[in-house]
Design a protein around this motif. Structure first.
Motif, PDB file in Angstrom:
ATOM      1  N   LEU A 169       0.816  -1.209   0.000  1.00 28.96           N
ATOM      2  CA  LEU A 169       0.000   0.000   0.000  1.00 28.96           C
ATOM      3  C   LEU A 169       0.853   1.262   0.000  1.00 28.96           C
ATOM      4  O   LEU A 169       0.500   2.260  -0.652  1.00 28.96           O
ATOM      5  CB  LEU A 169      -0.932  -0.016   1.209  1.00 28.96           C
ATOM      6  N   LEU A 170       1.983   1.238   0.687  1.00 25.93           N
ATOM      7  CA  LEU A 170       2.850   2.416   0.681  1.00 25.93           C
ATOM      8  C   LEU A 170       3.538   2.597  -0.661  1.00 25.93           C
ATOM      9  O   LEU A 170       3.771   3.731  -1.102  1.00 25.93           O
ATOM     10  CB  LEU A 170       3.882   2.310   1.806  1.00 25.93           C
ATOM     11  N   VAL A 171       3.891   1.507  -1.331  1.00 30.60           N
ATOM     12  CA  VAL A 171       4.449   1.631  -2.678  1.00 30.60           C
ATOM     13  C   VAL A 171       3.396   2.218  -3.620  1.00 30.60           C
ATOM     14  O   VAL A 171       3.702   3.075  -4.464  1.00 30.60           O
ATOM     15  CB  VAL A 171       4.950   0.264  -3.183  1.00 30.60           C
ATOM     16  N   ALA A 172       2.142   1.762  -3.490  1.00 27.70           N
ATOM     17  CA  ALA A 172       1.067   2.347  -4.293  1.00 27.70           C
ATOM     18  C   ALA A 172       0.923   3.840  -4.004  1.00 27.70           C
ATOM     19  O   ALA A 172       0.691   4.650  -4.918  1.00 27.70           O
ATOM     20  CB  ALA A 172      -0.244   1.618  -4.015  1.00 27.70           C
ATOM     21  N   ALA A 173       1.065   4.232  -2.733  1.00 30.29           N
ATOM     22  CA  ALA A 173       0.984   5.645  -2.376  1.00 30.29           C
ATOM     23  C   ALA A 173       2.119   6.441  -3.006  1.00 30.29           C
ATOM     24  O   ALA A 173       1.917   7.565  -3.485  1.00 30.29           O
ATOM     25  CB  ALA A 173       1.010   5.791  -0.852  1.00 30.29           C
ATOM     26  N   ALA A 174       3.328   5.879  -3.022  1.00 31.25           N
ATOM     27  CA  ALA A 174       4.461   6.563  -3.650  1.00 31.25           C
ATOM     28  C   ALA A 174       4.228   6.750  -5.144  1.00 31.25           C
ATOM     29  O   ALA A 174       4.567   7.802  -5.716  1.00 31.25           O
ATOM     30  CB  ALA A 174       5.745   5.766  -3.412  1.00 31.25           C
ATOM     31  N   CYS A 192      -3.178   9.144  -3.263  1.00 30.37           N
ATOM     32  CA  CYS A 192      -2.044   8.896  -2.363  1.00 30.37           C
ATOM     33  C   CYS A 192      -2.508   8.889  -0.912  1.00 30.37           C
ATOM     34  O   CYS A 192      -2.121   8.007  -0.125  1.00 30.37           O
ATOM     35  CB  CYS A 192      -0.972   9.961  -2.582  1.00 30.37           C
ATOM     36  N   GLY A 193      -3.357   9.847  -0.542  1.00 27.98           N
ATOM     37  CA  GLY A 193      -3.872   9.879   0.821  1.00 27.98           C
ATOM     38  C   GLY A 193      -4.704   8.656   1.158  1.00 27.98           C
ATOM     39  O   GLY A 193      -4.632   8.123   2.276  1.00 27.98           O
ATOM     40  N   ILE A 194      -5.474   8.165   0.190  1.00 31.75           N
ATOM     41  CA  ILE A 194      -6.284   6.958   0.423  1.00 31.75           C
ATOM     42  C   ILE A 194      -5.387   5.751   0.657  1.00 31.75           C
ATOM     43  O   ILE A 194      -5.622   4.947   1.576  1.00 31.75           O
ATOM     44  CB  ILE A 194      -7.217   6.713  -0.777  1.00 31.75           C
ATOM     45  N   TRP A 195      -4.344   5.601  -0.167  1.00 29.04           N
ATOM     46  CA  TRP A 195      -3.428   4.456   0.007  1.00 29.04           C
ATOM     47  C   TRP A 195      -2.748   4.506   1.372  1.00 29.04           C
ATOM     48  O   TRP A 195      -2.595   3.476   2.037  1.00 29.04           O
ATOM     49  CB  TRP A 195      -2.382   4.439  -1.099  1.00 29.04           C
ATOM     50  N   VAL A 196      -2.324   5.694   1.802  1.00 28.00           N
ATOM     51  CA  VAL A 196      -1.679   5.802   3.118  1.00 28.00           C
ATOM     52  C   VAL A 196      -2.671   5.456   4.216  1.00 28.00           C
ATOM     53  O   VAL A 196      -2.331   4.773   5.194  1.00 28.00           O
ATOM     54  CB  VAL A 196      -1.102   7.216   3.323  1.00 28.00           C
ATOM     55  N   GLY A 197      -3.922   5.915   4.071  1.00 29.58           N
ATOM     56  CA  GLY A 197      -4.936   5.582   5.070  1.00 29.58           C
ATOM     57  C   GLY A 197      -5.205   4.094   5.149  1.00 29.58           C
ATOM     58  O   GLY A 197      -5.357   3.533   6.243  1.00 29.58           O
ATOM     59  N   LEU A 198      -5.242   3.422   4.002  1.00 34.39           N
ATOM     60  CA  LEU A 198      -5.427   1.971   4.010  1.00 34.39           C
ATOM     61  C   LEU A 198      -4.207   1.276   4.610  1.00 34.39           C
ATOM     62  O   LEU A 198      -4.336   0.251   5.297  1.00 34.39           O
ATOM     63  CB  LEU A 198      -5.686   1.469   2.588  1.00 34.39           C
ATOM     64  N   ALA A 199      -3.015   1.816   4.350  1.00 34.66           N
ATOM     65  CA  ALA A 199      -1.817   1.246   4.962  1.00 34.66           C
ATOM     66  C   ALA A 199      -1.868   1.375   6.476  1.00 34.66           C
ATOM     67  O   ALA A 199      -1.356   0.518   7.210  1.00 34.66           O
ATOM     68  CB  ALA A 199      -0.569   1.945   4.415  1.00 34.66           C
ATOM     69  N   ALA A 238      -5.795  15.476   4.898  1.00 33.37           N
ATOM     70  CA  ALA A 238      -7.099  15.253   5.516  1.00 33.37           C
ATOM     71  C   ALA A 238      -7.709  13.936   5.048  1.00 33.37           C
ATOM     72  O   ALA A 238      -8.321  13.201   5.838  1.00 33.37           O
ATOM     73  CB  ALA A 238      -8.030  16.419   5.189  1.00 33.37           C
ATOM     74  N   VAL A 239      -7.535  13.613   3.771  1.00 26.68           N
ATOM     75  CA  VAL A 239      -8.028  12.340   3.251  1.00 26.68           C
ATOM     76  C   VAL A 239      -7.304  11.178   3.932  1.00 26.68           C
ATOM     77  O   VAL A 239      -7.924  10.188   4.347  1.00 26.68           O
ATOM     78  CB  VAL A 239      -7.861  12.276   1.723  1.00 26.68           C
ATOM     79  N   ALA A 240      -5.972  11.291   4.036  1.00 28.59           N
ATOM     80  CA  ALA A 240      -5.206  10.230   4.696  1.00 28.59           C
ATOM     81  C   ALA A 240      -5.656  10.042   6.140  1.00 28.59           C
ATOM     82  O   ALA A 240      -5.791   8.906   6.621  1.00 28.59           O
ATOM     83  CB  ALA A 240      -3.709  10.558   4.639  1.00 28.59           C
ATOM     84  N   LEU A 241      -5.905  11.147   6.840  1.00 27.02           N
ATOM     85  CA  LEU A 241      -6.345  11.059   8.234  1.00 27.02           C
ATOM     86  C   LEU A 241      -7.723  10.426   8.337  1.00 27.02           C
ATOM     87  O   LEU A 241      -7.967   9.568   9.204  1.00 27.02           O
ATOM     88  CB  LEU A 241      -6.355  12.453   8.855  1.00 27.02           C
TER      89      LEU A 241
END
Length: 690
Positions: A169-174, A192-199, A238-241
């Motif tokens: 998920l972090l690679v997808a965010a990158a 990117c924020g969504i991928w980090v949130g899922l991670a 905000a999306v990541a949070l």
């Protein structure tokens, strides 16, 4: 540089090209790229899936996966048992794919491990795409190879531990961040924020370690005004949070009676689980920080901390084979692009992956209780930097010899105006082809002193490529030397390195290109052969580490405690003779009670839960110190005929609940359930005496 088509494609053809770019390589990819990528992915699939039927299931998480597959309540909240009495000590997101696989295919070990294999191969494929868009096909292939052959990656992708999901998920965010920077579009930044949130759902606060790096790279490199970039960053954050906290908020809003007790917490608070037990307690000697249960820090592994954590005798051979090359690539990659526009994409890539590596190295060095497999998250950064660095050094190496060619020998270039994109031609196509007219302006005329200085600099820089190969091969000898585990490969690595370095170093104007390519291939092989030996060793259970701490090679506590035989693998639906006899006794004497039995800590319940999906009251959770259930709650369950049996162990701490069992329940002779002696376990019958 790849040739640019002079005539733009039609609208329909552009649509097909865009779809192809999302799921495959560009149409102009070199002929060798597709078969090479297919070969790397095939190797990754074999390494990660070989013997999957005997995969190293984590005892604790393996039990939870089977329970989550049989109950929606346990599935969503991460219940350790099918009744959902207590949760696991992590967020459940990383185990949802595993539980779905077991639900679909049945309680088989391979079914629980299959999602990890798929996630590992997807990470290799995704990293290849990301590095290709940044540094080209040569760099992408090297990055994919390095990641595939990283020993800790091979060991981890054959287990059931959250770090595999976290890494993907972090690679997808990158990749989404890279696209946001190069296209000046908002949607990739939101993605990117969504991928980090899922991670975050996979590994909680560790997923946020990349956020400062991502924010700095975007603010420094992305096009647009500073205020616009800052506002977009706030929106992405905000999306990541929001995505990170959605499970926490649902668990917090759910009445305690309608969900499992949250393991690792002293107050059944999801915020304590995330920010205390799995957060501050890893950086403080006060293990009760922010609601974590007492004894949290003491229950974790010791060692693997400090500034040398990544290169010690245990962790170093798992992940650090390309660490010197990655550091060299980051420093020179940023330095070589000095004076370029702020939006230089090549420099942005080195900042992104170099920052990823530095941030994790810093946090690992100051935290406590690090398992070696935690470092799998830095493997993509090391791989990307190795690929990007070698591509940069190779381009500088070739530039020196191109400068020495006679004018008539140089390849002809298309006219500049024939390469300009036509209106309506999708800008992203130019990025995929490796050229962006915004960041590659026509060079200005230079006088003879400037040309002479540049020629001298090129002459010095061309030696970096063979030096980097020699450094990486020598570092492999350093990492392997304490154990000499693959000492038979060391002469192979030395000979390949010599062939590569000498061949590249001695290149002359009349040297055949095939000889140069052969030397380069030999040099790259020299850097890979020793880590490949460690990676392949993980297929042997003797060298795959413990199920709770997978790692490759003859290192770690598991190997040292079992020097002559492999540790026993703990799969699903495979009870030992002792566990089968106990389950048979409990099932036979069950009289409608909700719980099959109560156990002291997860250590006692794990083999029973992996063998059979039943409601089991796990007293004390993972560490045995979680204050659930209380003695009064336990007594009420017995009185209400929802619980009859309790299994205690001397391997975990005494709690008020276990004290109640010893004072109110009757010990059962071990011969009654097929044992000659209890050993460290004692079974009690808590039914009221009549």
């Amino acid at each position: 540089m790849t040739a640019i088509p002079a005539v733009p494609p039609t609208g329909a053809h552009r649509g097909r090209q865009a779809a192809n770019r999302r799921f495959s390589l560009p149409e102009d990819a070199p002929r060798w790229e597709r078969p090479a990528l297919a070969a790397v992915l095939a190797v990754a699939t074999v390494l990660y899936s070989w013997g999957i039927g005997h995969a190293a299931l984590h005892p604790f998480y393996g039990a939870a996966i089977r329970s989550m597959a049989g109950s929606w309540r346990a599935f969503f909240f991460g219940g350790l048992d099918a009744g959902g009495s207590i949760s696991i000590d992590k967020l459940p997101g990383a185990f949802w794919p595993d539980a779905v696989s077991v639900w679909l295919f049945g309680p088989h070990t391979w079914a629980a491990a299959l999602p990890q294999v798929v996630e590992g191969v997807l990470t290799v494929w995704l990293l290849h795409r990301i590095v290709r868009a940044w540094a080209g096909p040569f760099a992408a292939l090297i990055a994919a190879l390095v990641l595939t052959l990283t020993p800790v990656t091979v060991a981890l992708n054959r287990a059931t531990i959250p770090d595999t999901t976290l890494t993907l998920l972090l690679v997808a965010a990158a990749g989404a961040l890279q696209k946001a920077v190069r296209t000046e579009r908002l949607l990739p930044l939101i993605t990117c924020g969504i991928w980090v949130g899922l991670a975050f759902q996979a590994k909680m606060l560790q997923a946020w370690l990349v956020l400062p790096v991502f924010a700095a790279v975007y603010q420094l490199v992305a096009p647009g005004a500073p205020l616009k970039r800052a506002l977009r960053l706030l929106l992405g954050g905000a999306v990541a949070l929001a995505v990170s906290c959605f499970w926490i908020l649902i668990a917090w809003a759910t009445p305690a009676a309608n969900r499992p007790y949250l393991d690792g917490t002293s107050d059944n608070n999801p915020f304590a689980l995330v920010f205390g037990y799995n957060g501050l307690s890893r950086f403080s000697s006060d293990s009760t920080a922010f609601g974590a249960v007492a004894g949290t820090a003491a229950s974790r592994t010791t060692g693997n901390t400090g500034w040398d954590m990544l290169i010690n005798d245990t962790v170093g051979p798992q992940v650090a084979w390309f660490l010197p090359l990655a550091v060299l690539a980051t420093v020179l990659g940023v330095a070589r692009r000095a004076g370029r526009p702020r939006t230089d994409l090549t420099r942005a890539g080195f900042l992104l992956w170099g920052g990823w590596l530095a941030m994790h190295a810093l946090v690992f060095s100051v935290s406590n209780g690090n398992h070696a497999y935690y470092t799998a998250v830095i493997a993509p950064a090391l791989a990307a930097l190795a690929g990007g660095g070698l591509a940069l050094f190779h381009s500088e190496y070739e530039a020196k010899y191109e400068a020495e060619l006679e004018p008539g020998d140089k390849p002809k270039q298309e006219p500049r105006d024939a390469q300009e994109p036509e209106p309506g031609y999708e800008q992203e196509t130019w990025y995929e082809l490796g050229w962006d007219p915004r960041y590659d302006p026509e060079p200005e005329p230079r006088d003879e002193p400037e040309q002479a200085a540049e020629h001298e600099a090129v002459g010095r820089r061309h030696m970096v490529l063979p030096a980097a190969i020699a450094l990486t091969a020598a570092w492999a000898l350093v990492l392997d030397w304490p154990t000499r585990f693959v000492s038979w490969l060391l002469p192979v690595a030395v000979m390949l390195a010599l062939c590569g370095v000498v061949g590249l170093w001695s290149r002359g104007p009349r040297t055949s290109p095939r000889m140069v390519h052969a030397a380069l291939a030999a040099g790259i092989a020299a850097t890979l052969v020793v880590p490949a030996g460690w990676a392949v060793s993980g297929l042997d259970p003797l060298y795959a580490g413990a199920t709770a701490s997978p790692m490759a090679g003859p290192v770690g506590k598991s190997y040292n405690e079992h020097p002559h035989h492999a540790p026993r693998r703990k799969g699903l639906d495979r009870p030992s003779a002792r566990d089968a006899a106990l389950l048979d006794y409990l099932t036979t004497h069950r009289r409608g009670e909700k719980y099959l039995l109560a156990t002291q800590a997860a250590y006692t319940a794990e083999p029973l839960l992996r063998a059979k999906s039943e409601p089991i009251l796990v007293m004390g959770g993972f560490t045995g110190s979680t204050p659930f259930p209380t003695a009064q709650q336990l007594g009420n369950l017995v009185t209400a005929h929802q619980l009859r049996y309790a299994l205690l162990t001397t391997e975990r701490p005494t709690t008020p609940a276990t004290t109640w069992v010893k004072s109110h329940c009757t010990r059962i002779r071990p011969t009654a359930y097929g044992l000659r002696a209890d050993g460290s376990f004692t079974l009690y019958d808590c039914a009221p005496q009549r």
